[in-house]
Every structure is written in C-alpha cells, then in structure tokens.
Scaffold this motif. Structure first.
Motif, PDB file in Angstrom:
ATOM      1  N   ILE A  92     -93.499  34.463  -4.116  1.00 39.28           N
ATOM      2  CA  ILE A  92     -95.051  34.873  -3.463  1.00 39.28           C
ATOM      3  C   ILE A  92     -95.021  34.331  -2.310  1.00 39.28           C
ATOM      4  CG2 ILE A  92     -97.297  35.040  -3.916  1.00 39.28           C
ATOM      5  CD1 ILE A  92     -96.805  34.849  -7.000  1.00 39.28           C
ATOM      6  N   VAL A  93     -94.880  33.112  -1.987  1.00 41.19           N
ATOM      7  CA  VAL A  93     -95.221  32.231  -0.494  1.00 41.19           C
ATOM      8  C   VAL A  93     -94.180  32.983   0.587  1.00 41.19           C
ATOM      9  CG1 VAL A  93     -95.026  30.185   0.852  1.00 41.19           C
ATOM     10  CG2 VAL A  93     -96.037  30.219  -1.722  1.00 41.19           C
ATOM     11  N   ILE A  94     -93.039  33.195   0.255  1.00 40.97           N
ATOM     12  CA  ILE A  94     -92.176  33.716   1.138  1.00 40.97           C
ATOM     13  C   ILE A  94     -92.408  35.183   1.598  1.00 40.97           C
ATOM     14  CG2 ILE A  94     -90.002  34.213  -0.234  1.00 40.97           C
ATOM     15  CD1 ILE A  94     -90.169  33.007   3.384  1.00 40.97           C
ATOM     16  N   SER A  95     -92.824  35.955   0.242  1.00 40.05           N
ATOM     17  CA  SER A  95     -92.934  37.473   0.708  1.00 40.05           C
ATOM     18  C   SER A  95     -94.441  37.604   1.358  1.00 40.05           C
ATOM     19  CB  SER A  95     -93.134  38.147  -0.932  1.00 40.05           C
ATOM     20  OG  SER A  95     -91.774  37.960  -1.461  1.00 40.05           O
ATOM     21  N   THR A  96     -95.297  36.822   0.937  1.00 40.41           N
ATOM     22  CA  THR A  96     -96.568  37.161   1.786  1.00 40.41           C
ATOM     23  C   THR A  96     -96.343  36.825   2.978  1.00 40.41           C
ATOM     24  OG1 THR A  96     -97.918  36.578  -0.442  1.00 40.41           O
ATOM     25  CG2 THR A  96     -99.180  36.569   1.560  1.00 40.41           C
ATOM     26  N   LEU A  97     -95.754  35.598   3.440  1.00 35.90           N
ATOM     27  CA  LEU A  97     -95.743  35.151   4.845  1.00 35.90           C
ATOM     28  C   LEU A  97     -95.114  36.311   5.721  1.00 35.90           C
ATOM     29  CD1 LEU A  97     -94.969  31.228   4.430  1.00 35.90           C
ATOM     30  CD2 LEU A  97     -97.126  32.277   5.383  1.00 35.90           C
ATOM     31  N   THR A  98     -93.782  36.632   5.188  1.00 37.04           N
ATOM     32  CA  THR A  98     -93.003  37.582   6.138  1.00 37.04           C
ATOM     33  C   THR A  98     -93.486  39.095   6.095  1.00 37.04           C
ATOM     34  OG1 THR A  98     -91.567  38.120   4.094  1.00 37.04           O
ATOM     35  CG2 THR A  98     -90.989  36.347   5.436  1.00 37.04           C
ATOM     36  N   ARG A  99     -94.274  39.408   5.059  1.00 39.30           N
ATOM     37  CA  ARG A  99     -94.865  40.857   5.278  1.00 39.30           C
ATOM     38  C   ARG A  99     -96.223  40.846   6.030  1.00 39.30           C
ATOM     39  NH1 ARG A  99     -94.113  43.646  -0.646  1.00 39.30           N
ATOM     40  NH2 ARG A  99     -91.930  43.497  -0.863  1.00 39.30           N
ATOM     41  N   GLU A 100     -97.073  40.001   5.648  1.00 40.12           N
ATOM     42  CA  GLU A 100     -98.245  40.105   6.004  1.00 40.12           C
ATOM     43  C   GLU A 100     -99.090  38.954   6.829  1.00 40.12           C
ATOM     44  OE1 GLU A 100    -100.050  42.763   6.047  1.00 40.12           O
ATOM     45  OE2 GLU A 100     -98.902  44.029   4.990  1.00 40.12           O
ATOM     46  N   MET A 101     -99.032  37.782   6.057  1.00 41.44           N
ATOM     47  CA  MET A 101     -99.685  36.478   6.661  1.00 41.44           C
ATOM     48  C   MET A 101     -99.326  35.916   7.741  1.00 41.44           C
ATOM     49  SD  MET A 101    -102.415  36.325   4.809  1.00 41.44           S
ATOM     50  CE  MET A 101    -103.305  34.784   5.019  1.00 41.44           C
ATOM     51  N   GLY A 102     -97.792  35.781   8.033  1.00 43.47           N
ATOM     52  CA  GLY A 102     -97.035  35.244   9.133  1.00 43.47           C
ATOM     53  C   GLY A 102     -97.642  35.953  10.323  1.00 43.47           C
ATOM     54  N   PRO A 103     -97.317  37.272  10.692  1.00 41.69           N
ATOM     55  CA  PRO A 103     -97.618  37.783  11.752  1.00 41.69           C
ATOM     56  C   PRO A 103     -99.274  37.907  11.968  1.00 41.69           C
ATOM     57  CG  PRO A 103     -96.951  39.537  10.277  1.00 41.69           C
ATOM     58  CD  PRO A 103     -96.618  38.217   9.645  1.00 41.69           C
ATOM     59  N   PHE A 104     -99.820  38.009  10.868  1.00 42.07           N
ATOM     60  CA  PHE A 104    -101.360  38.274  11.113  1.00 42.07           C
ATOM     61  C   PHE A 104    -102.236  36.940  11.434  1.00 42.07           C
ATOM     62  CE2 PHE A 104    -105.869  37.874   9.185  1.00 42.07           C
ATOM     63  CZ  PHE A 104    -106.279  39.236   9.731  1.00 42.07           C
ATOM     64  N   VAL A 105    -101.560  35.628  10.746  1.00 41.15           N
ATOM     65  CA  VAL A 105    -102.134  34.371  11.050  1.00 41.15           C
ATOM     66  C   VAL A 105    -101.965  34.034  12.694  1.00 41.15           C
ATOM     67  CG1 VAL A 105    -102.050  31.910  10.622  1.00 41.15           C
ATOM     68  CG2 VAL A 105    -102.378  33.685   8.775  1.00 41.15           C
ATOM     69  N   THR A 106    -100.313  34.484  13.009  1.00 36.93           N
ATOM     70  CA  THR A 106    -100.081  33.950  14.247  1.00 36.93           C
ATOM     71  C   THR A 106    -100.988  34.748  15.367  1.00 36.93           C
ATOM     72  OG1 THR A 106     -97.891  33.741  13.320  1.00 36.93           O
ATOM     73  CG2 THR A 106     -98.135  33.928  15.634  1.00 36.93           C
ATOM     74  N   ALA A 107    -101.111  36.036  14.946  1.00 34.91           N
ATOM     75  CA  ALA A 107    -101.853  36.832  15.884  1.00 34.91           C
ATOM     76  C   ALA A 107    -103.252  36.472  16.209  1.00 34.91           C
ATOM     77  CB  ALA A 107    -101.969  38.398  15.533  1.00 34.91           C
ATOM     78  N   ILE A 108    -104.068  36.017  15.005  1.00 33.30           N
ATOM     79  CA  ILE A 108    -105.466  35.512  15.212  1.00 33.30           C
ATOM     80  C   ILE A 108    -105.401  34.324  16.143  1.00 33.30           C
ATOM     81  CG2 ILE A 108    -107.241  34.249  13.850  1.00 33.30           C
ATOM     82  CD1 ILE A 108    -106.895  37.365  13.417  1.00 33.30           C
TER      83      ILE A 108
END
Length: 263
Positions: A92-108
């Motif tokens: 769950i962690v790697i799927s959530t990070l690579t799909r959504e949270m990674g780019p979104f958190v970095t963009a914020i």
C-alpha cells in the motif's frame, strides 16, 4: 433586481478574469516553448534554478516524505492488523506514493518554497520596472527570466518526486518494523512486488506536468503584478492558491485517464 444584476455582474467579471489569466499563462507557456531552442546558451541560469528548486528543497522534502511514509504505513497498517495482514503494508505504501502521494506532496512543497518565491521575485522585478528595462534593452524577459525557471522546475520536480518516494518508503519501513512488527525483509519484498512500471511513469508524468504548472503560473502571476508591494503580495498569494487548485484538478484527470478510463 439590483441584487441579481450585481450577482450576475460579479460572476461575469470573475469568469472574464479567469479566462484572461488562463490565456496569459498559456501564451507565456507557448512563448517559453519557442525559446527552448536557447536552452543550451542559458544552461548556467537553468542549473542555478535547478539548484534552487531541487537542492535547497531537499531538507524539507526529506522531512515531509519521511513522515508521509510513516503516516501511510501507520494508518493502513492499523487497519490491516485487524485481519492479521499487516505484512502487506509495503504494497500500500509504495503504490500510494508512486501513484498519488509522491508527486502531490512534492508539488505542495515546491509550491510553498519555490513557486511562491518565484512569483515574488518576478513580481518585484515587474513593479520596480526591471522587466521593462530588459525589454527596452531588446532582451526578452521570457528568454532571460521565465524559460530557465520553467525548464528547471520541470526537470527537478520529477527528480524530487523520486527522492520523495524513496524517503517515504524508508519512513514506512520504520513504522512497519517497530509498530507493526513487520521485518524489513518482508516489508521490502512486498514493496518490490508491488512496484509497477505504470505507476512509476504515471507518477513522474504527473510530476512533470505539476512542475510546468507551478512554474508557469508563478511566473505569469509575477509578470501581471502591479501596484507596488501590495501587488507583489497579491501575486504571491494568487500563484500559491492557483497552483494548488490546478495540481489537484489536473492530478485527478491524469489518474482518471490512465487508470479510470472515464472521468
């Protein structure tokens, strides 16, 4: 009747302003694309902006990414523990990070630390007539100021996203080990099993688009600044809000296109 007419006027005025801002930003982006042919000659400025956008944001990215991974692992792991399936928390962690949270958190992070500063810098130059001075010297402000910033942020945001995903995965591993009692080898085995090429390239594509959006919106708001110091503050605030809303909306549509098939 007067209230209705005022309301209609207000809505119409807002729509006109949004369309005007959108058109200005799109034209700016197209002009920037034209000046990409000068990227090599402006490589020094591009690298300077890459350093500002990437290297100077590493500390904040590291802290936010680490705790994002920890929160993801803790919240999902606690639910999985009810079914004795906490070993799958790495999936769950790697799927959530690579799909959504990674780019979104970095963009914020980039919006707050880089986009706002970019808008303020350009806006200060605009209200102090430095932009006009460049134009009078037949130096294109877009070629000299805007293009290096957009190129730099478009490159650095995907790279920062990869870093965020990596640090977030480590944060998740710490929680999995010490709070969910999942050994590191089991956690990372599930991480590697769930690491999909599609999720990686969709996440990086999002990061690329987010980088273009943040830099172009920040620069456009800076170039539109008027009215001295008040205008600088207004441009900075507007750039942050607009960038945040756009990455939310565009991020959804990218996910819908690649995963949902429909909106």
């Amino acid at each position: 009747m007067k209230i209705v007419s005022k309301f209609i006027f207000f809505i119409g005025d807002r729509i006109i302003k949004v369309v005007e801002k959108s058109g200005f930003t799109i034209i700016l982006l197209l002009k920037t694309a034209y000046y990409l042919k000068n990227s090599f000659s402006k490589s020094k400025k591009i690298f300077e902006q890459m350093y500002i956008a990437g290297v100077k944001s590493l500390v904040v990215c590291s802290i936010v990414a680490f705790f994002t991974g920890m929160i993801l692992a803790l919240q999902t792991g606690l639910e999985l523990m009810q079914f004795q399936q906490q070993a799958f928390v790495g999936n769950i962690v790697i799927s959530t990070l690579t799909r959504e949270m990674g780019p979104f958190v970095t963009a914020i992070i980039i919006i707050a630390s880089v986009g706002s500063a970019m808008a303020a810098e350009i806006a200060t130059m605009k209200v102090s007539e430095e932009i006009d001075a460049l134009s009078m010297m037949t130096i294109s402000p877009i070629k000299f100021l805007i293009m290096p910033r957009i190129v730099a942020l478009s490159i650095m945001l995907p790279m920062a996203t990869i870093y965020t995903n990596f640090i977030g995965t480590i944060g998740g591993a710490v929680v999995a080990k010490y709070q969910l009692h999942v050994p590191y080898d089991i956690y990372y085995m599930h991480v590697l099993d769930s690491l999909q090429f599609k999720a990686v390239y969709v996440g990086l594509f999002k990061a690329l688009i987010f980088g273009i959006i943040i830099s172009s919106v920040s620069c456009a708001e800076g170039l539109r600044a008027t009215n001295g110091a008040i205008g600088v503050g207004r441009a900075t605030r507007t750039s942050v809000v607009s960038s945040f809303l756009l990455i939310l909306i565009i991020g959804y549509f990218i996910t819908a296109i690649f995963y949902g098939g429909t909106f």
